[in-house]
Design a protein around this motif. Structure first.
Motif, PDB file in Angstrom:
ATOM      1  N   GLY A 156      60.131  48.769 -56.827  1.00 43.33           N
ATOM      2  CA  GLY A 156      58.889  49.524 -57.679  1.00 43.33           C
ATOM      3  C   GLY A 156      57.902  49.665 -56.726  1.00 43.33           C
ATOM      4  O   GLY A 156      57.187  50.603 -56.568  1.00 43.33           O
ATOM      5  N   ILE A 157      57.539  48.603 -55.963  1.00 42.51           N
ATOM      6  CA  ILE A 157      56.276  48.737 -54.846  1.00 42.51           C
ATOM      7  C   ILE A 157      56.544  49.591 -53.681  1.00 42.51           C
ATOM      8  O   ILE A 157      55.855  50.539 -53.628  1.00 42.51           O
ATOM      9  CB  ILE A 157      55.920  47.276 -54.628  1.00 42.51           C
ATOM     10  N   LEU A 158      57.734  49.446 -53.389  1.00 43.75           N
ATOM     11  CA  LEU A 158      58.097  50.418 -52.283  1.00 43.75           C
ATOM     12  C   LEU A 158      57.940  51.882 -52.751  1.00 43.75           C
ATOM     13  O   LEU A 158      57.343  52.656 -51.990  1.00 43.75           O
ATOM     14  CB  LEU A 158      59.635  50.218 -51.859  1.00 43.75           C
ATOM     15  N   ALA A 159      58.351  51.972 -53.866  1.00 33.31           N
ATOM     16  CA  ALA A 159      58.371  53.517 -54.430  1.00 33.31           C
ATOM     17  C   ALA A 159      56.927  53.958 -54.895  1.00 33.31           C
ATOM     18  O   ALA A 159      56.526  55.095 -54.407  1.00 33.31           O
ATOM     19  CB  ALA A 159      59.279  53.642 -55.664  1.00 33.31           C
ATOM     20  N   ALA A 160      56.167  53.197 -55.253  1.00 35.04           N
ATOM     21  CA  ALA A 160      54.714  53.449 -55.808  1.00 35.04           C
ATOM     22  C   ALA A 160      53.987  53.597 -54.570  1.00 35.04           C
ATOM     23  O   ALA A 160      53.059  54.314 -54.504  1.00 35.04           O
ATOM     24  CB  ALA A 160      54.233  52.275 -56.446  1.00 35.04           C
ATOM     25  N   ARG A 161      54.441  52.718 -53.264  1.00 35.13           N
ATOM     26  CA  ARG A 161      53.407  53.116 -52.131  1.00 35.13           C
ATOM     27  C   ARG A 161      53.749  54.215 -51.432  1.00 35.13           C
ATOM     28  O   ARG A 161      52.429  54.965 -51.013  1.00 35.13           O
ATOM     29  CB  ARG A 161      53.574  51.889 -51.229  1.00 35.13           C
ATOM     30  N   ARG A 162      54.835  54.970 -51.559  1.00 32.68           N
ATOM     31  CA  ARG A 162      54.789  56.262 -50.845  1.00 32.68           C
ATOM     32  C   ARG A 162      55.619  57.144 -52.135  1.00 32.68           C
ATOM     33  O   ARG A 162      56.779  57.535 -52.160  1.00 32.68           O
ATOM     34  CB  ARG A 162      55.875  56.262 -49.726  1.00 32.68           C
TER      35      ARG A 162
ATOM     36  N   TRP B 179      61.826  56.974 -49.767  1.00 30.53           N
ATOM     37  CA  TRP B 179      62.010  55.441 -50.538  1.00 30.53           C
ATOM     38  C   TRP B 179      62.008  55.681 -52.526  1.00 30.53           C
ATOM     39  O   TRP B 179      62.638  55.071 -52.946  1.00 30.53           O
ATOM     40  CB  TRP B 179      60.862  54.646 -50.104  1.00 30.53           C
ATOM     41  N   ASP B 180      61.130  56.365 -52.439  1.00 28.11           N
ATOM     42  CA  ASP B 180      60.741  56.575 -53.909  1.00 28.11           C
ATOM     43  C   ASP B 180      61.948  57.462 -54.441  1.00 28.11           C
ATOM     44  O   ASP B 180      62.446  56.908 -55.561  1.00 28.11           O
ATOM     45  CB  ASP B 180      59.663  57.732 -54.009  1.00 28.11           C
ATOM     46  N   ARG B 181      62.647  58.208 -53.927  1.00 20.31           N
ATOM     47  CA  ARG B 181      63.856  59.048 -54.433  1.00 20.31           C
ATOM     48  C   ARG B 181      64.931  58.056 -54.560  1.00 20.31           C
ATOM     49  O   ARG B 181      65.711  57.865 -55.523  1.00 20.31           O
ATOM     50  CB  ARG B 181      64.186  60.108 -53.618  1.00 20.31           C
ATOM     51  N   SER B 182      65.142  57.135 -53.228  1.00 15.22           N
ATOM     52  CA  SER B 182      66.292  56.116 -53.670  1.00 15.22           C
ATOM     53  C   SER B 182      66.008  55.275 -54.620  1.00 15.22           C
ATOM     54  O   SER B 182      66.862  54.760 -55.117  1.00 15.22           O
ATOM     55  CB  SER B 182      66.137  55.282 -52.121  1.00 15.22           C
ATOM     56  N   ALA B 183      64.689  54.974 -54.883  1.00 19.13           N
ATOM     57  CA  ALA B 183      64.521  53.953 -56.071  1.00 19.13           C
ATOM     58  C   ALA B 183      64.889  54.575 -57.457  1.00 19.13           C
ATOM     59  O   ALA B 183      65.212  53.782 -58.331  1.00 19.13           O
ATOM     60  CB  ALA B 183      62.988  53.661 -55.968  1.00 19.13           C
ATOM     61  N   THR B 184      64.538  55.952 -57.257  1.00 24.24           N
ATOM     62  CA  THR B 184      64.958  56.674 -58.586  1.00 24.24           C
ATOM     63  C   THR B 184      66.372  56.565 -58.881  1.00 24.24           C
ATOM     64  O   THR B 184      66.832  56.320 -59.958  1.00 24.24           O
ATOM     65  CB  THR B 184      64.509  58.272 -58.572  1.00 24.24           C
ATOM     66  N   VAL B 185      67.070  56.701 -57.880  1.00 22.43           N
ATOM     67  CA  VAL B 185      68.675  56.484 -57.952  1.00 22.43           C
ATOM     68  C   VAL B 185      68.813  55.071 -58.263  1.00 22.43           C
ATOM     69  O   VAL B 185      69.821  55.083 -59.232  1.00 22.43           O
ATOM     70  CB  VAL B 185      69.214  57.040 -56.345  1.00 22.43           C
ATOM     71  N   PHE B 186      68.230  54.266 -57.849  1.00 22.87           N
ATOM     72  CA  PHE B 186      68.684  52.872 -58.388  1.00 22.87           C
ATOM     73  C   PHE B 186      68.366  52.475 -59.515  1.00 22.87           C
ATOM     74  O   PHE B 186      69.066  51.841 -60.473  1.00 22.87           O
ATOM     75  CB  PHE B 186      67.738  51.865 -57.292  1.00 22.87           C
ATOM     76  N   VAL B 187      67.329  53.087 -60.034  1.00 28.00           N
ATOM     77  CA  VAL B 187      66.895  52.892 -61.511  1.00 28.00           C
ATOM     78  C   VAL B 187      67.832  53.478 -62.426  1.00 28.00           C
ATOM     79  O   VAL B 187      68.291  53.157 -63.286  1.00 28.00           O
ATOM     80  CB  VAL B 187      65.425  53.550 -61.651  1.00 28.00           C
ATOM     81  N   LEU B 188      68.299  54.786 -62.000  1.00 29.75           N
ATOM     82  CA  LEU B 188      69.302  55.766 -62.882  1.00 29.75           C
ATOM     83  C   LEU B 188      70.519  54.869 -63.254  1.00 29.75           C
ATOM     84  O   LEU B 188      70.954  54.909 -64.177  1.00 29.75           O
ATOM     85  CB  LEU B 188      69.143  57.150 -62.703  1.00 29.75           C
ATOM     86  N   THR B 189      70.881  54.486 -61.619  1.00 25.21           N
ATOM     87  CA  THR B 189      72.323  54.015 -61.860  1.00 25.21           C
ATOM     88  C   THR B 189      72.240  52.555 -62.459  1.00 25.21           C
ATOM     89  O   THR B 189      73.107  52.260 -63.540  1.00 25.21           O
ATOM     90  CB  THR B 189      72.481  53.458 -60.337  1.00 25.21           C
ATOM     91  N   GLY B 190      71.176  51.939 -62.399  1.00 26.70           N
ATOM     92  CA  GLY B 190      71.020  50.450 -62.996  1.00 26.70           C
ATOM     93  C   GLY B 190      70.832  50.790 -64.676  1.00 26.70           C
ATOM     94  O   GLY B 190      71.603  50.082 -65.513  1.00 26.70           O
TER      95      GLY B 190
ATOM     96  N   ALA C 245      66.873  44.633 -62.859  1.00 29.55           N
ATOM     97  CA  ALA C 245      65.972  44.960 -61.897  1.00 29.55           C
ATOM     98  C   ALA C 245      65.345  46.311 -62.223  1.00 29.55           C
ATOM     99  O   ALA C 245      64.623  46.884 -61.741  1.00 29.55           O
ATOM    100  CB  ALA C 245      66.706  44.617 -60.728  1.00 29.55           C
ATOM    101  N   ALA C 246      66.580  47.445 -62.722  1.00 30.15           N
ATOM    102  CA  ALA C 246      66.171  48.807 -62.726  1.00 30.15           C
ATOM    103  C   ALA C 246      64.991  48.933 -63.668  1.00 30.15           C
ATOM    104  O   ALA C 246      64.174  49.833 -63.232  1.00 30.15           O
ATOM    105  CB  ALA C 246      67.174  49.565 -63.285  1.00 30.15           C
ATOM    106  N   THR C 247      65.158  48.197 -64.646  1.00 30.51           N
ATOM    107  CA  THR C 247      64.018  48.208 -65.667  1.00 30.51           C
ATOM    108  C   THR C 247      62.546  47.762 -65.054  1.00 30.51           C
ATOM    109  O   THR C 247      61.689  48.415 -65.178  1.00 30.51           O
ATOM    110  CB  THR C 247      64.131  47.513 -66.964  1.00 30.51           C
ATOM    111  N   TYR C 248      62.775  46.835 -64.149  1.00 33.42           N
ATOM    112  CA  TYR C 248      61.503  46.224 -63.355  1.00 33.42           C
ATOM    113  C   TYR C 248      61.046  47.188 -62.464  1.00 33.42           C
ATOM    114  O   TYR C 248      59.863  47.271 -62.230  1.00 33.42           O
ATOM    115  CB  TYR C 248      61.957  44.782 -63.186  1.00 33.42           C
ATOM    116  N   ALA C 249      62.038  47.987 -61.957  1.00 30.77           N
ATOM    117  CA  ALA C 249      61.456  48.937 -60.742  1.00 30.77           C
ATOM    118  C   ALA C 249      60.807  50.072 -61.277  1.00 30.77           C
ATOM    119  O   ALA C 249      59.846  50.390 -60.893  1.00 30.77           O
ATOM    120  CB  ALA C 249      62.711  49.366 -60.095  1.00 30.77           C
TER     121      ALA C 249
END
Ligand SMILES: Nc1ncnc2c1ncn2[C@@H]1O[C@H](COP(=O)(O)OP(=O)(O)OP(=O)(O)O)[C@@H](O)[C@H]1O
Ligand code: SF4
Ligand SMILES: [Mg+2]
Lengths: 320, 363
Positions: free
Chosen positions: A117-123, A128-139, A199-203
Motif C-alpha cells: 500500500g505504501i509503495l503504491a501510494a508513494r508513486r 509499482w502502483d499498477r503492480s499493487a493493483t494487480v496484487f489486490v485484485l488477485t488477492g 493482505a490484499a485488503t490491507y494494501a
C-alpha cells in the motif's frame, strides 16, 4: 478513558447476552429433540426419556433458559454429545490452533499489505502502483481454498516429489510449546494462505488511506518545513493513515481467532473452524454452541479494544 | 539587489479538462525586510505562485525564474529545496486547524521544525518552542506547548503556526491568506502580530490575501493579480490613492469605508475567468467598465504609470489615468468613448444575450 471502557464492556456483555439467547432459541428450541439425537437411533423410549430428564428438557422453556444461563455463567458449556468431553476443555485445545494461525498470518498480512500500500501510494499511477493493483485484485478474487490447495501442491507435493520436503502436507499441527520450529513449519503454508488473501485488503486500504492523508494541508505544512519525504510518509502521513487500518486489523484478527474454517479444513488443522464443521456434521449441539459463543466473544472484545486503541491513536477522539 | 526576484513565472497544470494556466508570466521583487502584499480574487494564482517558489506544487509545469539571495529556486532539486524550506523561506497557510498535524502536540511540531534544520537537543528545542509561543503572545506557553491543535482556538492555532514558521528566523515569510479563516477582530490582531514580528526579526514578508483592506496595515508595496498575471503594482499609498488599473479600482470600491468606495463605481461584477480558456487581450476585459477594442485584441504590457515611483500597471488606459475620485473616473470614461468599436459591441451583445439565463459570458 476508564468510564469509556466500562461502558463498552457493559455494551459488550449485553451483546453477548443477546447472542447467547439467540443460540438458545436456535439450538434448543428449534431442535426437534436433543435427547433422541443424543440417545441414538436404536434407543428405547425409556432411555430417551431418562436422557431428557437428565438434560432438564422436561422443564418449562423459561426454566431451561435460566438454568442454561446459569450454566454459562459458571463457565459450564456442557459436554460434547459425541466426544464425551467438556466443551470448555475442547475449546481450550482448539483455540490454540487459531491463536497460532491468527498471530502468524496477522503479522504477515499486516507487513505485506502495508508495504504494498505504501509503495503504491508513494508513486500513484507508477509501475509499482499498477503492480499493487494487480496484487489486490488477485488477492480479492482468489478463493481461499484454491490458494491453499495451490500452495500445498507447489510447496508440498511438487517439492516433496523432487525429494525436497521442507513443508509438511495437510493434517500436521505441532503445538508451539512442544516444538516452536515444528510449529512454524507446520503453519507456514496456512499462514501464507490466510495472509496473502487478507493482505490484499490491507494494501488497498493503506493505499487509499495514505493517498487521502497525503492530500491534507498538514502534509503540505510538513513539506514547507523542509522535512524529508521519508519522514513525511512515515511520521506524518502514516501516523494519520494508520487509524482505519488498526480498526480493520482488530476485527480481522478476531475473525480468524474465532475459526478460519476454510484454511483449517484445507490444511487439516484442528482449530475451531474445522471442528465447528465436523460438529455440525454430527449434530453436536454443545460444541457448536460453544464455538459460536467463543467466536462472538472474540468479535465483541475486538470491537472494544479497537475503540480504545482508536482513542489512543487519535487525540481528537473524546471518550465520554 | 532584491532578496527575492521573480521573473516571468509561469505555472500550468495539465488536467483532463485542459491545461489550467494558473500563473502567466508573473514578475515581482521582494526587498529584504519589506512586506509585499499580493492581492487578487479567488483563483487568480496567488497560492500557486507562492507554492511554486518552494516546489510545493506537485504536478505543475513551472518556468521562469525566481532568484532568492542569488540562488535560482526553480533550478533546485528537491533535496536542495528542503534546506531552503522552513529555514530560509517559511510559509503559513489559510486554515491553521487543517495545516497543523492533528495527532501531534504543538510543541512537538515546532521542535520538529527546529531539529530538522539545526542540531539541537530535544530539551533545547522544547525550550525554544516555549519561547516562540511566548513571542507570538500565546498565554501560558509552558502549558500550551503540550496542547494538541484542536485544543487551541483558531487565533491561537494560527499564532502557533506563525511561531513554527519563525522558529528558524527565516529571511522570508510567506503568509498565504493567514487570517481568512478567522473572524475580523482576530484578523486584525494577527496582522498586527505579523507586522510586529516582521519589524522585530527584520525579515521580509509576502502576505497573500483577497482583501485589499487587510494588507494596508502591513504591506510596504502591493501586487494586484488578475487571472495569473500582475495587474498593478505600487507602494501601498499609491495603490490606495492613485490606482491605475480598473481592477484595482474595483477592489478598492469593495472595501467598506475606504477612499474609493464613495465613488459611483460598483465593486467588480461577474466571475473570475476560466483559467483553461482565458479571455483574449486583457483578461479583465469582459468585466471592465472601461474596456476598449484594443483590450479585446491585445494583451496590455506591465509598464510604468504615473501614480508614483515604481508604479506599474497592465492596462491600455493612458499612464496618467490614475486616482479614485469622480474626476478620474470621468477622465477615464471620456478617454474610452472614442475607442469603443465593433469588438465592444459584440461583447455587449454576447453579455446581453446571456443575461436572461443569468450567466455572464466571457470570451
Ligand atoms: N494542482 C492543481 N491542479 C489543477 N489546477 C490547480 C491546481 N492547483 C491550483 N489549480 C488552479 O489554479 C488556479 C489558481 O489557484 P490558486 O490556488 O493559486 O488561487 P488563489 O489566488 O490562491 O485563490 P484563493 O483566494 O482561492 O486561494 C485555480 O483555478 C486552481 O483551480
Ligand atoms: S486594458 Fe482595457 S479591459 Fe483591461 S483593464 Fe485596462 S481598460 Fe480594462
Ligand atoms: Mg490561495
Amino acid at each position: 478513558m476508564i468510564r469509556f471502557v466500562i461502558r463498552r464492556v457493559v455494551q459488550g456483555i449485553v451483546t453477548l447476552w443477546v447472542i447467547v439467547s439467540l443460540v438458545f432459541v436456535l439450538f434448543f428450541m428449534t431442535n426437534p429433540d436433543p435427547a433422541r439425537l443424543l440417545a441414538g437411533k436404536s434407543a428405547t423410549l425409556s432411555e430417551v426419556a431418562s436422557i431428557r430428564a437428565a438434560l432438564g428438557l422436561n422443564h418449562p422453556i423459561w426454566q431451561q433458559y435460566l438454568s442454561y444461563l446459569g450454566r454459562l455463567l459458571s463457565g459450564n458449556l456442557g459436554e460434547s454429545y459425541k466426544l464425551h468431553e467438556p466443551v470448555t476443555t475442547l475449546l481450550g485445545q482448539w483455540v490454540q490452533v487459531d491463536i497460532s494461525l491468527a498471530v502468524g498470518a496477522g503479522i504477515i498480512w499486516l507487513i505485506l499489505g502495508l508495504s504494498v500500500g505504501i509503495l503504491a501510494a508513494r508513486r500513484p499511477r507508477s509501475v509499482w502502483d499498477r503492480s499493487a493493483t494487480v496484487f489486490v485484485l488477485t488477492g480479492l478474487s482468489t478463493p481461499t481454498f484454491i490458494l491453499g490447495l495451490l500452495l500445498l501442491y507447489v510447496f508440498f507435493y511438487v517439492l516433496t516429489t523432487h525429494g525436497i520436503s521442507i513443508f509438511p502436507g495437510a493434517g500436521n499441527y505441532t503445538p508451539f510449546l512442544t516444538n516452536p520450529a515444528e510449529w512454524a513449519r507446520d503453519l507456514i503454508l496456512p499462514w501464507l494462505t490466510l495472509a496473502l488473501i487478507t493482505a490484499a485488503t490491507y494494501a488497498r486500504l493503506s493505499r487509499s488511506s495514505l493517498l487521502e492523508v497525503l492530500g491534507e494541508d498538514y502534509i503540505r505544512t510538513a513539506r514547507a518545513k523542509g522535512l524529508s519525504e521519508r519522514r513525511i510518509i512515515y511520521r506524518h502521513a502514516l501516523r494519520a493513515a494508520i487509524t482505519p487500518i488498526v480498526t480493520q486489523f482488530g476485527i480481522d484478527l478476531a475473525t480468524v481467532l474465532g475459526g478460519a474454517i476454510i484454511t483449517e479444513t484445507v490444511f487439516g488443522l484442528p482449530g475451531l473452524g474445522e471442528n465447528v464443521v465436523s460438529a455440525i456434521g454430527r449434530e453436536d449441539l454443545p460444541v457448536i454452541q460453544g464455538i459460536v459463543l467463543v467466536a462472538a466473544a472474540f468479535i465483541v472484545v475486538a470491537n472494544i479494544v479497537v475503540d480504545a486503541v482508536y482513542a489512543v491513536l487519535d487525540p481528537r477522539v473524546r471518550l465520554s | 539587489m532584491s532578496l527575492l526576484s521573480v521573473r516571468d513565472l509561469t505555472v500550468s497544470f495539465p488536467t483532463s479538462d485542459g491545461v489550467v494556466r494558473a500563473v502567466r508570466g508573473l514578475s515581482f521583487d521582494v526587498e529584504a525586510g519589506q512586506t509585499l502584499g499580493i492581492v487578487g480574487e479567488t483563483g487568480s494564482g496567488k497560492s500557486v505562485s507562492a507554492l511554486s517558489l518552494l516546489g510545493l506544487n506537485p504536478g505543475a509545469d513551472i518556468s521562469g525564474s525566481a532568484v532568492f539571495e542569488g540562488t535560482e529556486l526553480l533550478a533546485l532539486r528537491q533535496d536542495q529545496l528542503r534546506r531552503v524550506r522552513g529555514a530560509e523561506i517559511a510559509m503559513i497557510f489559510q486554515d491553521p486547524l487543517s495545516s497543523l498535524h492533528p495527532y501531534y502536540r504543538v510543541g512537538w511540531q515546532i521542535c520538529e521544525a527546529i531539529r530538522t534544520h539545526r542540531r539541537t537537543s530535544r530539551a533545547e528545542a522544547m525550550r525554544q518552542a516555549v519561547e516562540l509561543l511566548r513571542m507570538v503572545s500565546i498565554p501560558q506557553p509552558e502549558r500550551r506547548v503540550s496542547a494538541f491543535p484542536h485544543e487551541l482556538s483558531g487565533g491561537m492555532r494560527q499564532r502557533a503556526m506563525i511561531a513554527m514558521a519563525l522558529a528558524l528566523r527565516p529571511k522570508l515569510l510567506i503568509a498565504d491568506e493567514p487570517t481568512t479563516a478567522l473572524d475580523a477582530t482576530v484578523q486584525a490582531q494577527l496582522m498586527e502580530l505579523l507586522g510586529g514580528m516582521q519589524r522585530e526579526l527584520g525579515m521580509a514578508m509576502i502576505v497573500i490575501t483577497h482583501d485589499l483592506g487587510l494588507v494596508a496595515t502591513v504591506a510596504d508595496s502591493v501586487l494586484v493579480m488578475y487571472a495569473g498575471r500582475g495587474a498593478e503594482r505600487a507602494d501601498y499609498r499609491t495603490i490606495f490613492r492613485s490606482p491605475h488599473h480598473p481592477y484595482t479600482r474595483g477592489l478598492l470600491a469593495s472595501i467598506p469605508g475606504a477612499a474609493g468606495s464613495g465613488g459611483r463605481l460598483v465593486p467588480i461584477v461577474g466571475q473570475p475567468p476560466s483559467l483553461i480558456r482565458i479571455p483574449s487581450g486583457c483578461a479583465f476585459h469582459p468585466r471592465c467598465p472601461f474596456a476598449m477594442d484594443v483590450c479585446v485584441r491585445d494583451q496590455p504590457p506591465f509598464v510604468p504609470v504615473s501614480g508614483g515611483e515604481g508604479h506599474l500597471s497592465a492596462c491600455w488606459l493612458p499612464p496618467d489615468a490614475v486616482g479614485v475620485d469622480a474626476a478620474a473616473d470621468v477622465a477615464r470614461q471620456r478617454y474610452v468613448e472614442g475607442r469603443r468599436g465593433p469588438a465592444i459591441a459584440r461583447l455587449r451583445a454576447a453579455v446581453a444575450g446571456a443575461r436572461p439565463g443569468g450567466a455572464v459570458a466571457h470570451g
